[in-house]
Scaffold this active site. Sequence first.
Site, PDB file in Angstrom:
ATOM      1  N   SER A 219       0.856  -1.189   0.000  1.00  0.00           N
ATOM      2  CA  SER A 219       0.000   0.000   0.000  1.00  0.00           C
ATOM      3  C   SER A 219       0.889   1.235   0.000  1.00  0.00           C
ATOM      4  O   SER A 219       2.099   1.162   0.148  1.00  0.00           O
ATOM      5  CB  SER A 219      -0.929  -0.005   1.210  1.00  0.00           C
ATOM      6  OG  SER A 219      -0.277   0.600   2.303  1.00  0.00           O
ATOM      7  N   LYS A 220       0.225   2.360  -0.149  1.00  0.00           N
ATOM      8  CA  LYS A 220       0.918   3.638  -0.198  1.00  0.00           C
ATOM      9  C   LYS A 220       1.805   3.859   1.018  1.00  0.00           C
ATOM     10  O   LYS A 220       2.847   4.488   0.946  1.00  0.00           O
ATOM     11  CB  LYS A 220      -0.155   4.728  -0.208  1.00  0.00           C
ATOM     12  CG  LYS A 220      -0.074   5.651  -1.381  1.00  0.00           C
ATOM     13  CD  LYS A 220      -1.227   6.618  -1.336  1.00  0.00           C
ATOM     14  CE  LYS A 220      -0.700   8.020  -1.458  1.00  0.00           C
ATOM     15  NZ  LYS A 220      -1.690   8.983  -1.904  1.00  0.00           N
ATOM     16  N   ARG A 221       1.307   3.360   2.162  1.00  0.00           N
ATOM     17  CA  ARG A 221       2.003   3.663   3.409  1.00  0.00           C
ATOM     18  C   ARG A 221       3.162   2.712   3.695  1.00  0.00           C
ATOM     19  O   ARG A 221       3.947   2.943   4.596  1.00  0.00           O
ATOM     20  CB  ARG A 221       1.009   3.657   4.579  1.00  0.00           C
ATOM     21  CG  ARG A 221       0.553   5.074   4.930  1.00  0.00           C
ATOM     22  CD  ARG A 221      -0.739   5.061   5.708  1.00  0.00           C
ATOM     23  NE  ARG A 221      -1.873   4.883   4.808  1.00  0.00           N
ATOM     24  CZ  ARG A 221      -2.715   3.853   4.819  1.00  0.00           C
ATOM     25  NH1 ARG A 221      -2.555   2.880   5.680  1.00  0.00           N
ATOM     26  NH2 ARG A 221      -3.722   3.783   3.974  1.00  0.00           N
TER      27      ARG A 221
END
Length: 447
Positions: A219-221
Amino acid sequence: MKPRVRFAPSPTGFLHIGGARTALFNWLYARHTGGTFILRIEDTDAARNTQEAVNVILNGLRWLGLDWDEGPITADATGPSKGIYGPYFQSQRKENYQRRVEALLSHGLAYEHEGAIKFKMTREPVIIPDLVVGDVRRELTDREQVDPDFVIVRSDGEPVFHLVNVIDDLEMNITHVIRGEDHLSNTAKHIALFKAFGVEPPKYAHIPLILNIDGTKMSKRDKGASLTSYMEEGYAPEAVVNYLSLLGWSPKGNREKLSLEETVELFDLPQILRHNARFDLTKLSWLNGEYIREMADDRFHELCIHALAKAGLDTNRYPLDYVKSALDTCKGKFKLFGELAGYAGFYFQDQVEYDAQAAAQVFIPENKPRLQRLREVLAILEPFHHEGIGATFGAVAKELGIKTGVLVHPARLACCGKPAGPSLYHLMAVIGKDRTLCSIDKALARM
Ligand code: GLU
């Protein structure tokens, strides 16, 4: 016809490592085949669109060295090597979309529905011939059985992704769509649109996703998901390019370190792997270290100077020879260029700041006469080279009946302000006798 490929990011303010890899695969394929690489910013979602978000993409591609070949000629040069082409922006191509929608409407292939325009989707299964995943047969889902038609222009007049993506691929004569596997679910719609426009769809190559090392979806994080983080931490772009090229593609012989020239030479679509790639930050760091270790001096200096400037240290104030010899004492000593300012910033600062804890340990009264004696002998050393400096430390230590380390610690702290850093004898030779003595004097005044 030579291949024409494109990278078509939406400006989200974030360049995911998977997006960077998609850009790289397209670029590699264009360079391998002598084709054309196009950059198209899919910015029809006006709400999310900002110049900064576009810059994240442009800066990322420039940093990786992925130059694009075509686009409107702009005043501000944006292509890294060609320099004169801006990317294509969908927001500047609205008339094309209108014209094409009117054509669909007039042929009865689209219709108005509650203020929006919907495309009459085929009811037949669609076969997606994919160069990576093979033939994919796409049937209508249960929901689509009820109404397979989909919106191509929203009621506010904004054209939808599927429509503009296809129109641009068609008008830009894209021959190969190389993109993430997450778009496979859109491809039946895209093929149907191509057919409606009376044009053969391009060839598709959907590349498997990048997963975290533990196999979970990235994911982005997740750490390492953003290309910008590599730029900021000071990775060598050539190492990142090398690593990304191996995420989902593999040349024969399982090689790990490949020059860009070799990769361009070897890269081809049939070798794209069908299984998802796992992102291994440890391996990337290792590769980065290898690149730095084997890097040509000029390139090493260039990346160092850039990293120092980013940290607010202006090397232009110093003679180039000095800068280069200072940097040479750092080669092989750090993993990321982002560490350099902390490691060797003292070379480019007028005032050395002492690490407080180290100062309390080594700037102690009993070290004062020792450092004083060292200073006396260094003051008459000619020439001031690292061999002579090393010999001086040895001789003074012997004379005083102490270990060399007892002299090295306060002298190092005096010169660089930190308990660790480049080889002391080498760094003293680089900063020269005057600055060495001056640094020792300042330290003595504190003891
Ligand atoms: N704008 C789409 C994206 O960023 C492009 C997809 C494609 O390459 O066709 O995912």
